[in-house]
Scaffold this active site. Structure first.
Site, PDB file in Angstrom:
ATOM      1  N   THR A 123      30.424 -21.713 -17.539  1.00  0.00           N
ATOM      2  CA  THR A 123      30.828 -20.304 -17.580  1.00  0.00           C
ATOM      3  C   THR A 123      32.272 -20.134 -18.056  1.00  0.00           C
ATOM      4  O   THR A 123      32.858 -19.069 -17.878  1.00  0.00           O
ATOM      5  CB  THR A 123      30.662 -19.678 -16.179  1.00  0.00           C
ATOM      6  OG1 THR A 123      31.394 -20.466 -15.224  1.00  0.00           O
ATOM      7  CG2 THR A 123      29.199 -19.643 -15.774  1.00  0.00           C
ATOM      8  N   GLU A 124      32.829 -21.170 -18.658  1.00  0.00           N
ATOM      9  CA  GLU A 124      34.232 -21.104 -19.071  1.00  0.00           C
ATOM     10  C   GLU A 124      34.497 -19.966 -20.045  1.00  0.00           C
ATOM     11  O   GLU A 124      35.490 -19.235 -19.907  1.00  0.00           O
ATOM     12  CB  GLU A 124      34.658 -22.440 -19.689  1.00  0.00           C
ATOM     13  CG  GLU A 124      35.062 -23.501 -18.685  1.00  0.00           C
ATOM     14  CD  GLU A 124      33.860 -24.170 -18.020  1.00  0.00           C
ATOM     15  OE1 GLU A 124      34.075 -25.078 -17.212  1.00  0.00           O
ATOM     16  OE2 GLU A 124      32.703 -23.786 -18.298  1.00  0.00           O
TER      17      GLU A 124
END
Length: 245
Positions: A123-124
């Site tokens: 989810t960066e």
């Protein structure tokens, strides 16, 4: 922050840092230290306390700590992941719940990954930060061509979807997860230790070579972006959105 237990010579390491086992500087610094403390164990099983394996980086600490904290945090993240990835003996991840961002990378650094529930993914980009070299290459090793979709798709996978791309090797009922992880670790221990270590080193060599090739050029830019005021503004908004969800 990391609890240890011995099961017949197999070390079970349990991430225990708040409700979702967020990864902060202290936890990441502890990972190589704890692995060193169980160096004589025949194998390691890594799992999480409570309802999550690890929901990823403690973004609140990133925002509050500013550039000075980030400058220490990113190398600690790389060292923790490489300590798991480079351990010559078997390492099994018992993913007991959500494994997101850095939590996903820690699981991917293990030789075998079992999962009982939750979601797993990177989810960066949703949080507005790029990947440091070590996490990116460990993920490339684990999922190969599927990495593009995992990074740019900004999505989470359920256990079945994770099995389909090779990120997870087996879906296990929650009440059987630890026992099955111990059985898988025991089975890997049947291989002569020197043979296992040599084979693992052969398999990991391409990923480690990519790390060596890209780290010097890419990681300073990663540090700059993680430390910027723009990124911290995005992170504050992202954290607010999570609180409202």
């Amino acid at each position: 922050m990391i609890e240890t237990a011995d099961h017949g010579g197999i070390a079970v390491l349990t991430l225990a840092n708040g409700p979702v086992n967020a990864l902060d500087l202290e936890v990441l610094t502890a990972v190589p230290e704890v692995l060193d403390s169980v160096a004589d164990a025949r194998a390691v099983v890594l799992t999480g306390a409570g309802r999550a394996f690890s929901a990823g980086v403690d973004l609140k600490r990133i925002v509050e700590g500013g550039p000075g904290y980030v400058e220490r945090f990113l190398p600690a993240l790389g060292s923790a992941v490489l300590a798991l990835f480079g351990r010559p003996k078997p390492v099994v991840a018992a993913v007991n719940g959500h494994a997101l961002a850095g939590g996903c990378v820690l699981a991917a650094a293990c030789d075998v990954r079992l999962m009982s529930g939750g979601t797993i993914g990177l989810t960066e980009l949703a949080a507005g930060v790029p990947f440091p070299t070590v996490p990116l290459e460990i993920m490339r090793h684990a999922v190969g061509p599927a990495l593009d979709t995992m990074v740019l798709g900004v999505g989470r996978l359920d256990p079945g979807q994770a099995v389909a791309i090779g990120l997870v090797h087996e879906v296990v009922e929650p009440d059987r997860l630890l026992a099955q992880a111990l059985r898988r670790a025991e089975a890997l221990c049947a291989v002569p230790p020197d043979v296992y270590a040599f084979s693992k080193r052969q398999l990991h060599a391409p990923a480690l070579e990519r790390v060596r090739a890209a780290r010097e050029s890419d990681d300073p830019e990663v540090l700059r972006m993680w430390s910027s005021e723009r990124t911290h503004t995005i992170l504050r908004g992202y954290l607010d959105s999570l609180r409202r969800a």
